[in-house]
Design a protein around this motif. Structure first.
Motif, PDB file in Angstrom:
ATOM      1  N   VAL A 152      38.505  37.620  37.557  1.00 44.94           N
ATOM      2  CA  VAL A 152      38.742  37.695  39.001  1.00 44.94           C
ATOM      3  C   VAL A 152      40.123  38.293  39.256  1.00 44.94           C
TER       4      VAL A 152
ATOM      5  N   GLN B 274      37.473  27.651  38.497  1.00 40.32           N
ATOM      6  CA  GLN B 274      38.185  28.880  38.876  1.00 40.32           C
ATOM      7  C   GLN B 274      39.500  28.478  39.514  1.00 40.32           C
ATOM      8  N   SER B 275      40.578  29.021  38.987  1.00 38.30           N
ATOM      9  CA  SER B 275      41.907  28.794  39.571  1.00 38.30           C
ATOM     10  C   SER B 275      42.208  29.942  40.524  1.00 38.30           C
TER      11      SER B 275
ATOM     12  N   LEU C 206      44.643  31.656  41.851  1.00 34.66           N
ATOM     13  CA  LEU C 206      46.076  31.899  41.717  1.00 34.66           C
ATOM     14  C   LEU C 206      46.570  32.844  42.803  1.00 34.66           C
TER      15      LEU C 206
ATOM     16  N   MET D 155      38.854  40.855  44.532  1.00 34.68           N
ATOM     17  CA  MET D 155      38.895  40.171  45.826  1.00 34.68           C
ATOM     18  C   MET D 155      40.294  40.287  46.426  1.00 34.68           C
ATOM     19  N   ASP D 156      40.377  40.037  47.740  1.00 36.48           N
ATOM     20  CA  ASP D 156      41.675  40.101  48.429  1.00 36.48           C
ATOM     21  C   ASP D 156      42.430  41.381  48.040  1.00 36.48           C
TER      22      ASP D 156
ATOM     23  N   SER E 152      41.230  34.149  35.858  1.00 40.35           N
ATOM     24  CA  SER E 152      41.868  34.806  36.992  1.00 40.35           C
ATOM     25  C   SER E 152      43.317  35.088  36.668  1.00 40.35           C
ATOM     26  N   PHE E 153      43.763  36.238  37.132  1.00 42.25           N
ATOM     27  CA  PHE E 153      45.142  36.645  36.839  1.00 42.25           C
ATOM     28  C   PHE E 153      45.871  36.938  38.134  1.00 42.25           C
TER      29      PHE E 153
ATOM     30  N   VAL F  71      52.651  42.594  37.498  1.00 38.75           N
ATOM     31  CA  VAL F  71      52.030  43.168  36.302  1.00 38.75           C
ATOM     32  C   VAL F  71      50.566  42.727  36.113  1.00 38.75           C
ATOM     33  N   TYR F  72      50.101  41.808  36.966  1.00 36.67           N
ATOM     34  CA  TYR F  72      48.797  41.181  36.704  1.00 36.67           C
ATOM     35  C   TYR F  72      47.639  42.178  36.584  1.00 36.67           C
TER      36      TYR F  72
ATOM     37  N   ARG G  49      42.788  39.399  42.061  1.00 32.64           N
ATOM     38  CA  ARG G  49      43.121  39.223  43.480  1.00 32.64           C
ATOM     39  C   ARG G  49      44.521  39.716  43.828  1.00 32.64           C
ATOM     40  N   LYS G  50      45.143  40.435  42.885  1.00 31.54           N
ATOM     41  CA  LYS G  50      46.529  40.867  43.130  1.00 31.54           C
ATOM     42  C   LYS G  50      46.603  42.392  43.228  1.00 31.54           C
TER      43      LYS G  50
ATOM     44  N   SER H  86      45.650  42.290  33.135  1.00 27.57           N
ATOM     45  CA  SER H  86      44.273  41.775  33.122  1.00 27.57           C
ATOM     46  C   SER H  86      43.306  42.864  32.674  1.00 27.57           C
TER      47      SER H  86
ATOM     48  N   TYR I 274      50.145  34.088  28.213  1.00 24.66           N
ATOM     49  CA  TYR I 274      49.994  35.500  28.595  1.00 24.66           C
ATOM     50  C   TYR I 274      50.936  35.814  29.756  1.00 24.66           C
ATOM     51  N   HIS I 275      51.034  37.090  30.101  1.00 21.31           N
ATOM     52  CA  HIS I 275      51.987  37.533  31.137  1.00 21.31           C
ATOM     53  C   HIS I 275      53.369  36.912  30.818  1.00 21.31           C
TER      54      HIS I 275
ATOM     55  N   ASN J 234      49.814  31.577  32.444  1.00 14.52           N
ATOM     56  CA  ASN J 234      50.218  32.930  32.852  1.00 14.52           C
ATOM     57  C   ASN J 234      51.659  33.052  33.312  1.00 14.52           C
TER      58      ASN J 234
END
Lengths: 99, 123, 119
Positions: B12, A96-97, A99, B45-46, B122-123, B21-22, B14-15, B26, C40-41, C8
């Motif tokens: 996941v 898991q990254s 980010l 999350m977060d 994750s994005f 744009v994530y 988190r933004k 996503s 992506y993105h 990304n």
């Protein structure tokens, strides 16, 4: 599993969330700006040292060197190259990254 | 791998929405993923929990409101939505603020679930 | 092992695509197969052939294309993200192809490991 953190611990909360989420027995790899967490005197050093009791901690040497921080790496942090990064990914079923 | 194998995918988030744009892009991945008959779950999350805060009104910022799409996820059989309890607490939010039904979990519980996945994006 | 990669972020602004490139090259050197890299993105900006960095800088687009050609890597650029950002077949660099998000999911299904690089 392998957790990858690429953010400075003083800029974003990625490391905090990662450490709070990671299960014992996993591994943490610090890359890009994430490597600042692995340097002595950084405000995050304490929590990283504490995390070493639960998981192995690695930092990408090239990223530390690029930032002039390779001479002050926290004790217990394993320095790795990109080949080792590949091995870490291969050794763990998932990564898991943060980010 | 054999054809027809079902893998466990966790997305996941988190933004926060709109600032980047994530969140929107996503969500687009999740909609496509639903067509692949994989085991899909979403973790918020977060700041990612803000993506589900009820009542988006994006008229003033002249951006498409993608919040209704979260409500459509159930139609695509995407119904495993996990929200981090600590993130809600830190932002003055509760489960009632969420636009869709979710399961609220501690970070540690989400971490345990993450360990059981085949692919974590994750994005 | 078959390793899939998701990128990304665009070139030069973020380190993500550099890290991904060095990771992919090391994986190949170790005997693994990098089957597909999905952009992506803002990552779609890694694929424009109009990219012209200064002479003394790395050419991020061209080195992806070369690595892909030498080691049979499928470089896939998300169509929806690409069109939003002005990337089309007419300005797509050689070695890349534009396709749908299904290619990302498929890569996740077919790869033994999947690694994300982003911001």
């Amino acid at each position: 599993m392998l957790h990858i953190v690429n953010k400075s611990p003083l800029d974003r909360n990625s490391l905090d969330t990662c450490l709070a989420t990671a299960q014992p027995g996993g591994a943490l790899l610090l890359i890009e700006d994430g490597v600042y967490a692995a340097t002595s005197g950084n405000a995050a050093a304490g929590k990283l040292t504490q995390a070493m009791g639960q998981m192995k901690v690695y930092a990408l040497k090239a990223d530390l060197e690029a930032r002039g921080m390779a001479d002050r790496v926290l004790e217990g942090v394993n320095l790795v190259d990109y080949g080792d990064f590949v091995d870490l990914v291969a050794e763990h079923a998932t990564c898991q990254s943060w980010l | 791998m054999s054809e027809g194998q079902i893998k466990k995918f966790m997305y996941v988030n988190r933004k926060a929405p709109h600032g980047t744009v994530y969140a929107l892009e996503s969500l687009e991945v999740v909609l496509i993923a639903a067509a692949f008959d994989q085991d899909v779950s979403l973790a918020f999350m977060d700041d990612g929990v803000y993506q589900l805060k009820k009542g988006f009104n994006t008229k003033g910022i002249e951006v498409k409101n993608f919040q209704p799409t979260y409500r459509a996820l159930d139609d695509y059989d995407v119904n495993k939505l996990y929200v981090e309890k600590e993130a809600l607490d830190a932002r003055g939010l509760t489960q009632d603020d969420m636009v869709v039904p979710v399961e609220v979990m501690s970070r540690a519980e989400i971490g345990k679930l993450m360990e059981t996945q085949d692919v974590v994006l994750s994005f | 092992m078959n390793i899939g990669i998701l990128i990304n972020e665009g070139p030069y602004t973020h380190q993500a695509t550099d890290s991904a490139y060095l990771f992919a090259r090391a994986a190949i050197e170790k005997g693994h197969q990098v089957s597909r890299v999905f952009f992506y993105h803002d990552g779609v900006n890694n694929s424009t052939r109009l990219t012209e960095p200064p002479q003394d800088d790395r050419h991020i687009v061209n080195r992806w294309a070369k690595l892909a050609q030498d080691h049979n890597i499928d470089l896939v650029v998300c169509v929806a993200a690409a069109l939003r950002r002005g990337i089309k077949d007419e300005n797509l660099a050689p070695g890349f192809r534009i396709s749908g998000l299904g290619q990302l999911i498929e890569s996740g299904i077919q790869s033994d490991r999947y690694v994300t690089f982003g911001d």
